[in-house]
Design a protein around this motif. Structure first.
Motif, PDB file in Angstrom:
ATOM      1  N   ARG A 104       5.524   8.855  -9.696  1.00 43.24           N
ATOM      2  CA  ARG A 104       5.358   8.351 -11.067  1.00 43.24           C
ATOM      3  C   ARG A 104       6.496   7.415 -11.459  1.00 43.24           C
ATOM      4  O   ARG A 104       7.043   7.493 -12.552  1.00 43.24           O
ATOM      5  CB  ARG A 104       5.293   9.536 -12.032  1.00 43.24           C
ATOM      6  CG  ARG A 104       4.301   9.285 -13.127  1.00 43.24           C
ATOM      7  CD  ARG A 104       3.946  10.507 -13.903  1.00 43.24           C
ATOM      8  NE  ARG A 104       2.967  10.133 -14.901  1.00 43.24           N
ATOM      9  CZ  ARG A 104       2.161  10.971 -15.506  1.00 43.24           C
ATOM     10  NH1 ARG A 104       2.177  12.238 -15.210  1.00 43.24           N
ATOM     11  NH2 ARG A 104       1.313  10.561 -16.409  1.00 43.24           N
ATOM     12  N   SER A 105       6.823   6.524 -10.536  1.00 39.54           N
ATOM     13  CA  SER A 105       7.921   5.576 -10.753  1.00 39.54           C
ATOM     14  C   SER A 105       7.670   4.342  -9.900  1.00 39.54           C
ATOM     15  O   SER A 105       7.155   4.449  -8.787  1.00 39.54           O
ATOM     16  CB  SER A 105       9.243   6.239 -10.335  1.00 39.54           C
ATOM     17  OG  SER A 105      10.204   5.251  -9.993  1.00 39.54           O
ATOM     18  N   VAL A 106       8.054   3.156 -10.403  1.00 40.56           N
ATOM     19  CA  VAL A 106       7.843   1.945  -9.600  1.00 40.56           C
ATOM     20  C   VAL A 106       8.888   1.808  -8.506  1.00 40.56           C
ATOM     21  O   VAL A 106       8.760   0.930  -7.640  1.00 40.56           O
ATOM     22  CB  VAL A 106       7.855   0.650 -10.463  1.00 40.56           C
ATOM     23  CG1 VAL A 106       6.701   0.637 -11.448  1.00 40.56           C
ATOM     24  CG2 VAL A 106       9.186   0.459 -11.171  1.00 40.56           C
ATOM     25  N   GLN A 107       9.926   2.646  -8.513  1.00 31.85           N
ATOM     26  CA  GLN A 107      11.021   2.462  -7.558  1.00 31.85           C
ATOM     27  C   GLN A 107      10.599   2.429  -6.087  1.00 31.85           C
ATOM     28  O   GLN A 107      11.066   1.570  -5.339  1.00 31.85           O
ATOM     29  CB  GLN A 107      12.107   3.514  -7.788  1.00 31.85           C
ATOM     30  CG  GLN A 107      12.980   3.181  -8.999  1.00 31.85           C
ATOM     31  CD  GLN A 107      14.074   4.197  -9.248  1.00 31.85           C
ATOM     32  OE1 GLN A 107      14.314   5.074  -8.426  1.00 31.85           O
ATOM     33  NE2 GLN A 107      14.732   4.084 -10.391  1.00 31.85           N
ATOM     34  N   PRO A 108       9.721   3.343  -5.636  1.00 39.28           N
ATOM     35  CA  PRO A 108       9.323   3.259  -4.214  1.00 39.28           C
ATOM     36  C   PRO A 108       8.639   1.936  -3.876  1.00 39.28           C
ATOM     37  O   PRO A 108       8.820   1.403  -2.781  1.00 39.28           O
ATOM     38  CB  PRO A 108       8.362   4.443  -4.051  1.00 39.28           C
ATOM     39  CG  PRO A 108       8.707   5.386  -5.138  1.00 39.28           C
ATOM     40  CD  PRO A 108       9.152   4.538  -6.292  1.00 39.28           C
ATOM     41  N   LEU A 109       7.863   1.394  -4.814  1.00 38.50           N
ATOM     42  CA  LEU A 109       7.202   0.104  -4.577  1.00 38.50           C
ATOM     43  C   LEU A 109       8.249  -1.001  -4.462  1.00 38.50           C
ATOM     44  O   LEU A 109       8.162  -1.861  -3.564  1.00 38.50           O
ATOM     45  CB  LEU A 109       6.223  -0.193  -5.714  1.00 38.50           C
ATOM     46  CG  LEU A 109       5.501  -1.543  -5.622  1.00 38.50           C
ATOM     47  CD1 LEU A 109       4.633  -1.626  -4.373  1.00 38.50           C
ATOM     48  CD2 LEU A 109       4.659  -1.800  -6.877  1.00 38.50           C
ATOM     49  N   GLU A 110       9.234  -0.979  -5.336  1.00 32.93           N
ATOM     50  CA  GLU A 110      10.295  -1.981  -5.269  1.00 32.93           C
ATOM     51  C   GLU A 110      11.063  -1.866  -3.947  1.00 32.93           C
ATOM     52  O   GLU A 110      11.354  -2.867  -3.286  1.00 32.93           O
ATOM     53  CB  GLU A 110      11.256  -1.819  -6.449  1.00 32.93           C
ATOM     54  CG  GLU A 110      10.616  -2.147  -7.784  1.00 32.93           C
ATOM     55  CD  GLU A 110      11.606  -2.127  -8.941  1.00 32.93           C
ATOM     56  OE1 GLU A 110      11.825  -3.176  -9.557  1.00 32.93           O
ATOM     57  OE2 GLU A 110      12.156  -1.041  -9.227  1.00 32.93           O
ATOM     58  N   ALA A 111      11.381  -0.631  -3.566  1.00 36.23           N
ATOM     59  CA  ALA A 111      12.115  -0.419  -2.312  1.00 36.23           C
ATOM     60  C   ALA A 111      11.309  -0.925  -1.122  1.00 36.23           C
ATOM     61  O   ALA A 111      11.846  -1.560  -0.205  1.00 36.23           O
ATOM     62  CB  ALA A 111      12.449   1.066  -2.137  1.00 36.23           C
ATOM     63  N   ALA A 112      10.008  -0.657  -1.140  1.00 40.63           N
ATOM     64  CA  ALA A 112       9.133  -1.064  -0.027  1.00 40.63           C
ATOM     65  C   ALA A 112       9.065  -2.577   0.078  1.00 40.63           C
ATOM     66  O   ALA A 112       9.208  -3.152   1.167  1.00 40.63           O
ATOM     67  CB  ALA A 112       7.736  -0.483  -0.230  1.00 40.63           C
ATOM     68  N   GLN A 114       0.817  -1.214   0.000  1.00 42.89           N
ATOM     69  CA  GLN A 114       0.000   0.000   0.000  1.00 42.89           C
ATOM     70  C   GLN A 114       0.850   1.263   0.000  1.00 42.89           C
ATOM     71  O   GLN A 114       0.620   2.181  -0.790  1.00 42.89           O
ATOM     72  CB  GLN A 114      -0.948   0.004   1.209  1.00 42.89           C
ATOM     73  CG  GLN A 114      -2.078  -1.005   1.106  1.00 42.89           C
ATOM     74  CD  GLN A 114      -2.964  -0.781  -0.104  1.00 42.89           C
ATOM     75  OE1 GLN A 114      -3.240   0.363  -0.456  1.00 42.89           O
ATOM     76  NE2 GLN A 114      -3.379  -1.845  -0.746  1.00 42.89           N
ATOM     77  N   GLY A 115       1.827   1.319   0.902  1.00 35.89           N
ATOM     78  CA  GLY A 115       2.693   2.504   0.966  1.00 35.89           C
ATOM     79  C   GLY A 115       3.520   2.639  -0.302  1.00 35.89           C
ATOM     80  O   GLY A 115       3.700   3.742  -0.828  1.00 35.89           O
ATOM     81  N   GLY A 116       4.012   1.501  -0.797  1.00 33.21           N
ATOM     82  CA  GLY A 116       4.818   1.522  -2.018  1.00 33.21           C
ATOM     83  C   GLY A 116       4.022   2.038  -3.206  1.00 33.21           C
ATOM     84  O   GLY A 116       4.505   2.854  -3.985  1.00 33.21           O
ATOM     85  N   LEU A 117       2.771   1.583  -3.331  1.00 31.64           N
ATOM     86  CA  LEU A 117       1.934   2.025  -4.455  1.00 31.64           C
ATOM     87  C   LEU A 117       1.597   3.516  -4.338  1.00 31.64           C
ATOM     88  O   LEU A 117       1.565   4.235  -5.332  1.00 31.64           O
ATOM     89  CB  LEU A 117       0.647   1.199  -4.515  1.00 31.64           C
ATOM     90  CG  LEU A 117       0.805  -0.220  -5.067  1.00 31.64           C
ATOM     91  CD1 LEU A 117      -0.489  -1.017  -4.894  1.00 31.64           C
ATOM     92  CD2 LEU A 117       1.193  -0.183  -6.549  1.00 31.64           C
ATOM     93  N   LEU A 118       1.362   3.969  -3.116  1.00 29.16           N
ATOM     94  CA  LEU A 118       1.054   5.391  -2.907  1.00 29.16           C
ATOM     95  C   LEU A 118       2.237   6.274  -3.320  1.00 29.16           C
ATOM     96  O   LEU A 118       2.080   7.251  -4.054  1.00 29.16           O
ATOM     97  CB  LEU A 118       0.714   5.623  -1.431  1.00 29.16           C
ATOM     98  CG  LEU A 118       0.267   7.044  -1.069  1.00 29.16           C
ATOM     99  CD1 LEU A 118      -1.239   7.171  -1.239  1.00 29.16           C
ATOM    100  CD2 LEU A 118       0.658   7.395   0.355  1.00 29.16           C
ATOM    101  N   LEU A 119       3.432   5.900  -2.865  1.00 31.92           N
ATOM    102  CA  LEU A 119       4.615   6.704  -3.192  1.00 31.92           C
ATOM    103  C   LEU A 119       4.987   6.555  -4.662  1.00 31.92           C
ATOM    104  O   LEU A 119       5.496   7.497  -5.277  1.00 31.92           O
ATOM    105  CB  LEU A 119       5.796   6.297  -2.304  1.00 31.92           C
ATOM    106  CG  LEU A 119       5.613   6.559  -0.801  1.00 31.92           C
ATOM    107  CD1 LEU A 119       6.828   6.066  -0.019  1.00 31.92           C
ATOM    108  CD2 LEU A 119       5.396   8.045  -0.526  1.00 31.92           C
ATOM    109  N   ALA A 120       4.737   5.371  -5.233  1.00 32.52           N
ATOM    110  CA  ALA A 120       5.017   5.154  -6.656  1.00 32.52           C
ATOM    111  C   ALA A 120       4.159   6.087  -7.502  1.00 32.52           C
ATOM    112  O   ALA A 120       4.623   6.681  -8.472  1.00 32.52           O
ATOM    113  CB  ALA A 120       4.749   3.702  -7.036  1.00 32.52           C
ATOM    114  N   GLN A 121       2.903   6.227  -7.094  1.00 32.97           N
ATOM    115  CA  GLN A 121       1.998   7.096  -7.839  1.00 32.97           C
ATOM    116  C   GLN A 121       2.433   8.554  -7.719  1.00 32.97           C
ATOM    117  O   GLN A 121       2.453   9.288  -8.708  1.00 32.97           O
ATOM    118  CB  GLN A 121       0.586   6.934  -7.300  1.00 32.97           C
ATOM    119  CG  GLN A 121      -0.411   7.815  -8.007  1.00 32.97           C
ATOM    120  CD  GLN A 121      -1.827   7.486  -7.623  1.00 32.97           C
ATOM    121  OE1 GLN A 121      -2.068   6.963  -6.549  1.00 32.97           O
ATOM    122  NE2 GLN A 121      -2.761   7.785  -8.485  1.00 32.97           N
ATOM    123  N   ALA A 122       2.812   8.963  -6.505  1.00 32.93           N
ATOM    124  CA  ALA A 122       3.249  10.354  -6.313  1.00 32.93           C
ATOM    125  C   ALA A 122       4.512  10.622  -7.133  1.00 32.93           C
ATOM    126  O   ALA A 122       4.649  11.673  -7.751  1.00 32.93           O
ATOM    127  CB  ALA A 122       3.485  10.645  -4.835  1.00 32.93           C
TER     128      ALA A 122
END
Lengths: 214, 214
Positions: B185-193, B175-183
């Motif tokens: 506009r990159s999948v990197q936060p989701l991968e990091a999470a 959930q947090g990864g998808l939220l930050l990824a959207q903000a």
């Protein structure tokens, strides 16, 4: 009216002007947190602050300018609430102290409300748009605060990982944890999220914590 | 009109009725995902589906009944998209396959849109209210799917942790990864999470992965 690309001239504000602007931003932040940005009109903000249309437009050219100011105000507030724990991160024990502070803040709020920035991000980054720049900057600032402490640990050879990537993972744990905590009306999902993420950081401590790595 | 506490009688639907109901829910889900729940009126849904007022009220007594149906539909869709990886979790390697699937879905969406359930949760769990029961149930179902696989690993003695708590942490990372990824506009936060959370799970593998624990 503002030409594309030209900087918006910022009016020089007197002390009284600054106080009025602050009062408008605070009231707008409260309304937008409770009713959402879409559910808050400029008329609502005027009514809540007792300001005239011309007064409001003196400080904010349009609603998106006011939303930007609200985001910046919320960023400052969210980061301030985590001080001094956020900037004091210099060890695994410090990270746990920061974790405890974040959980404590959520417990004080009865797990309700979520993260003001997360709520704004979910609403403003619509299905086909990205978030306003103030929000992207806000998350980046939060992540930078976390990465600074992790960077110090890495520079001393205590951490064998990229501080920025770990910081992004920790921030996601906070955001996802707060979202699920609000839905469940319990701090437990936030605790589970932060504990798992910190367990991941601990697994990358060098050299004593060993090679546990995905 | 519905009395407090009395069960809502569900109309028995013909095949055609079920198809109409499904069409209304699908269109409402799309509108609510793009414009938010508050930004979607029953009139908007009627216009999008070409249904009359009495037709709509035949299937849904009010807007909150429709929102509940939309949440349930989104839960099914979100869980289906992660199949068969979600239910196939039986080892650390399987968890990584599930992680890759979640990241792939987000990459296909250009990191936009976030999680439909997360967006609904952020909007519907307002500052002073909790989320609708369908959403709480949806997150619980998702968490249960994750916990089932982790429970099998624990039962075989491969994991030294509480499956439910780990599952809550993993779901928060998504959930947090998808939220930050959207903000961003990159999948990197989701991968990091997800990588940080999986690193935390790996640290709790027994007995080879050692004692790295927070």
């Amino acid at each position: 009216m503002r030409e594309e690309g030209s900087p918006v001239p910022k009016p020089v504000l007197t002390a009284r002007g600054r106080a009025t602007r602050e009062r408008i931003v605070t009231a707008a932040a409260d309304l937008m947190h409770r009713r959402g940005v879409a559910g808050t009109s400029l008329d609502d903000v005027r009514a809540a602050t007792g300001t005239s249309k011309s007064q409001l437009y003196h400080y904010f050219t349009d609603k998106s300018a006011l939303v930007g100011a609200v985001v910046q105000w919320q960023v400052g507030r969210v980061l301030m609430a985590q001080q001094p724990e956020l900037d004091g991160i210099d060890s695994m024990a410090d990270l746990c102290r920061w974790r405890d502070r974040v959980v404590e803040l959520n417990r004080d709020a009865h797990a309700l409300g979520g993260c003001p920035l997360g709520r704004l991000a979910a609403e403003l980054a619509e299905a086909d748009r990205c978030a306003p720049i103030e929000l992207v900057d806000g998350f980046a600032a939060w992540q930078r605060h976390l990465a600074l402490g992790l960077g110090r640990m890495r520079d001393r050879g205590e951490l064998d990982a990229e501080p920025d990537v770990l910081a992004a993972g920790l921030l996601a744990a906070v955001q996802g944890g707060l979202l699920l905590a609000q839905a469940a009306r319990s701090v437990q999902p936030l605790e589970a999220a932060l504990d798992l993420a910190l367990s991941g950081v601990a697994a990358q401590l060098a050299p004593s914590a060993g090679p546990a790595r995905v």
